[in-house]
Design an enzyme around this catalytic site. Structure first.
Site, PDB file in Angstrom:
ATOM      1  CG  HIS A 273      -2.036   0.970   1.191  1.00  0.00           C
ATOM      2  ND1 HIS A 273      -2.278   1.820   0.140  1.00  0.00           N
ATOM      3  CD2 HIS A 273      -2.991   1.275   2.118  1.00  0.00           C
ATOM      4  CE1 HIS A 273      -3.313   2.580   0.408  1.00  0.00           C
ATOM      5  NE2 HIS A 273      -3.768   2.285   1.618  1.00  0.00           N
ATOM      6  CG  HIS A 324      -3.872   1.973  -9.422  1.00  0.00           C
ATOM      7  ND1 HIS A 324      -5.236   2.019  -9.280  1.00  0.00           N
ATOM      8  CD2 HIS A 324      -3.357   2.579  -8.315  1.00  0.00           C
ATOM      9  CE1 HIS A 324      -5.545   2.629  -8.147  1.00  0.00           C
ATOM     10  NE2 HIS A 324      -4.415   2.973  -7.547  1.00  0.00           N
ATOM     11  CG  ASP A 383       3.457   4.342  -5.160  1.00  0.00           C
ATOM     12  OD1 ASP A 383       3.441   5.259  -4.326  1.00  0.00           O
ATOM     13  OD2 ASP A 383       2.677   3.382  -5.123  1.00  0.00           O
TER      14      ASP A 383
END
Length: 447
Positions: A273, A324, A383
Site C-alpha cells: 500500500h 494499479h 509511486d
C-alpha cells in the site's frame, strides 16, 4: 531446546492450517481480496467524497479501459492542480476544507481555515516528550503511537458528534506534520549521531512550508509548492483503498477517532500500500547502476525482461510503480506529478535522471505487455515518480510513507465523518465461509 522446538513445531503447522485450495474460492463464489473476477472491487458502500475512475461498464457487459480520472467531492483533481500551478499558490488546506465541508472555500473561509490549522499545529509538551520516549526505527509506528496517545490529551475523546469529529479531524491534520518532523529529527539524532534541532511551526507559513521548515529549516519555494501539490494528489483516493476502508470499518463500530486513525496508519504502512514508493526508489537506483547506456532502449528492454523473469534485481518478477487496481490506461496523479517532477529536476540539475526515469516508464509498460501479453492495460502509478520527487526535495526515505499519511489523513477523517453520520448506520461485517469439517473433541487422555 524444548521451547525452540515447540515454536518450530507450531510454525510448521501453519503450512497445513493455512492451506486452502484456490478452486474452493470459485466454488463458493468468494470474492478474494473483495475483488470481482474482472478485477474490479466489490461494491460495499456509497460515498460523496472521492471517486476513482479507470474504466467504464459496457451496456452489453464487460469493461472498457479509459484514461484515469480522480474526483474530490465531484471536482476533477486535474482542474484543481492546474489552477494551483497556474496561480503558483498552495492548495493542500483548500483541498482539506473541500473534503471536510463538501464545498470549495472562498478567500475568507480559506484564510480562517489556514489560521485554524496553524493554531492547532504546535504539539503539547507531553506529546513532544512522548516522541522522544517512543524513539523507534520506523516513523509510521511512532506516528500511530502518538495518535493513540492523543486520546489521553483529549478532554472529550469518545464523543462522535459532528462538531467533535470535526474538531478532532482538524487537530489530526494539523499535527501530523509536526509529529513526523520531530520523530525524524529524533531518529536521525539517535541513529546517525546528528545534532538535535527542533524548529517550531511558524504562523505565516502553509502546512507544506511549515513541514519543510520543521524538518530541514531551509527550502526553495518550488520545493514547497511541489510538496504541497503532492499532498493534494495523495489526500484522498476513494473509500475502497485499504487504509481508508480500514478507517471506515473501525469507525463503523463506533470506536474513538484515534483508534480508528491508528488502524489506518497500520494499513498504510504495508509495502503493498503506502510503502510502494520506497521500492520504486530502490529499483531506480539499481537501474541507474546496472544499465550502462541510459538512452539505449534495447538494453533497458532486455533488463526489464530479465527482471520479469526473476533473474535480476530482487527476483520478485515485479516492476515497481507499474500497474494499479483501478487505473488502466493512465493514473492522473502520475501524469500531474510528472509535470512537477520535470520542473524540479531542472532546478536541481537532475534532468538527465528525470529523462532516464521517463524512458524507464515507457519501456516498463512495453516490457510488461511483451511479457504478459496484451490482456490488460497497465500504466505507471503515482509511486513511479513520488520517490524521485521526495529525493529531489531533500527528504529522507524514512519519511516517504509518513508523508503519504500526512496527506491521506484528510481523506481518512472525511470518510470517518461520513461513515458515522449515515442515517442508517450499520457495522461493517462481511462473512467468511468455514470449509473445515466438524471434528469430535478428544479428552486429554485420548490425544
Amino acid at each position: 531446546m524444548k521451547k525452540e522446538y515447540l515454536i518450530y513445531k507450531l510454525s510448521e503447522s501453519v503450512k497445513t492450517t493455512s492451506k486452502i485450495d484456490k478452486e474452493l474460492f470459485a466454488k463458493y463464489n468468494v470474492k478474494r481480496g473483495l475483488r470481482n473476477e474482472d478485477g474490479t472491487g466489490v461494491l460495499v458502500g456509497l460515498t460523496q467524497i472521492g471517486n476513482v475512475v479507470g474504466y467504464e461498464r459496457l451496456p452489453e457487459g464487460g469493461l472498457k479501459a479509459i484514461p484515469g480520472k480522480l474526483f474530490y467531492r465531484g471536482y476533477d483533481v486535474e482542474d484543481i492542480v492546474h489552477d494551483l500551478i497556474r496561480e503558483k499558490r498552495y492548495g493542500f488546506e483548500e483541498v482539506a476544507y473541500l473534503m471536510l465541508s463538501g464545498s470549495l472555500p472562498d478567500k475568507e473561509e480559506l484564510s480562517n481555515f489556514r489560521e485554524l490549522i496553524n493554531d492547532n499545529m504546535p504539539l503539547e509538551q507531553k506529546t513532544k516528550m512522548n516522541i522522544i520516549d517512543l524513539e523507534g526505527q520506523n516513523i509510521m509506528n511512532t506516528l500511530a503511537r502518538c495518535v493513540l496517545e492523543m486520546y489521553n490529551f483529549d478532554l472529550n475523546p469518545d464523543d462522535t458528534s459532528p462538531e467533535n469529529l470535526m474538531r478532532q479531524s482538524i487537530q489530526l491534520i494539523s499535527r501530523f506534520p509536526a509529529i513526523i518532523a520531530y520523530a525524524y529529527n529524533i531518529l536521525r539524532h539517535s541513529s546517525q549521531g546528528q545534532s538535535l534541532h527542533i524548529h517550531h511551526p511558524l504562523e505565516n507559513l502553509t502546512l507544506a512550508e511549515n513541514f519543510l521548515h520543521m524538518l530541514k529549516h531551509t527550502y526553495t519555494q518550488l520545493e514547497a509548492r511541489t510538496l504541497d501539490l503532492l499532498l493534494v494528489l495523495q489526500a484522498e483516493h476513494g473509500g475502497g483503498n485499504n487504509s481508508t476502508f480500514t478507517v471506515r470499518v473501525t469507525s463503523s463500530t463506533g470506536t474513538d477517532t484515534y483508534s480508528s486513525i491508528a488502524a489506518g496508519i497500520g494499513s498504510l504502512k504495508g509495502p503493498l500500500h503506502g510503502g510502494a514508493n520506497i521500492q520504486v526508489v530502490d529499483m531506480f537506483n539499481h537501474l541507474k547502476t546496472n544499465i550502462k547506456d541510459w538512452t539505449d532502449v534495447k538494453e533497458i528492454d532486455l533488463y526489464f525482461q530479465r527482471m520479469l523473469n526473476k533473474e535480476v534485481y530482487n527476483r520478485t518478477g515485479l516492476i515497481y510503480g507499474i500497474g494499479h487496481a483501478v487505473y488502466t490506461i493512465s493514473d492522473p496523479r502520475a501524469i500531474l506529478l510528472k509535470e512537477l517532477a520535470r520542473d524540479l529536476a531542472k532546478e536541481k540539475g537532475r534532468i538527465e535522471e528525470f529523462t532516464f526515469l521517463e524512458l524507464l516508464e515507457e519501456r516498463a509498460i512495453s516490457s510488461f505487455y511483451t511479457f504478459k501479453g496484451a490482456r490488460k492495460s497497465v500504466s505507471s502509478n503515482i509511486d513511479f515518480y513520488s520517490g524521485f520527487v521526495y529525493e529531489m526535495i531533500g527528504l529522507p526515505e524514512e519519511i516517504y510513507t509518513p508523508l503519504f499519511a500526512m496527506a491521506r489523513i484528510v481523506g481518512w477523517t472525511a470518510h470517518r465523518i461520513e461513515e458515522l453520520n449515515f442515517k442508517s448506520k450499520r457495522i461493517i461485517r462481511p462473512a467468511y465461509r468455514n470449509i473445515l469439517d466438524t471434528q469430535e473433541y478428544l479428552p486429554m487422555d485420548n490425544r
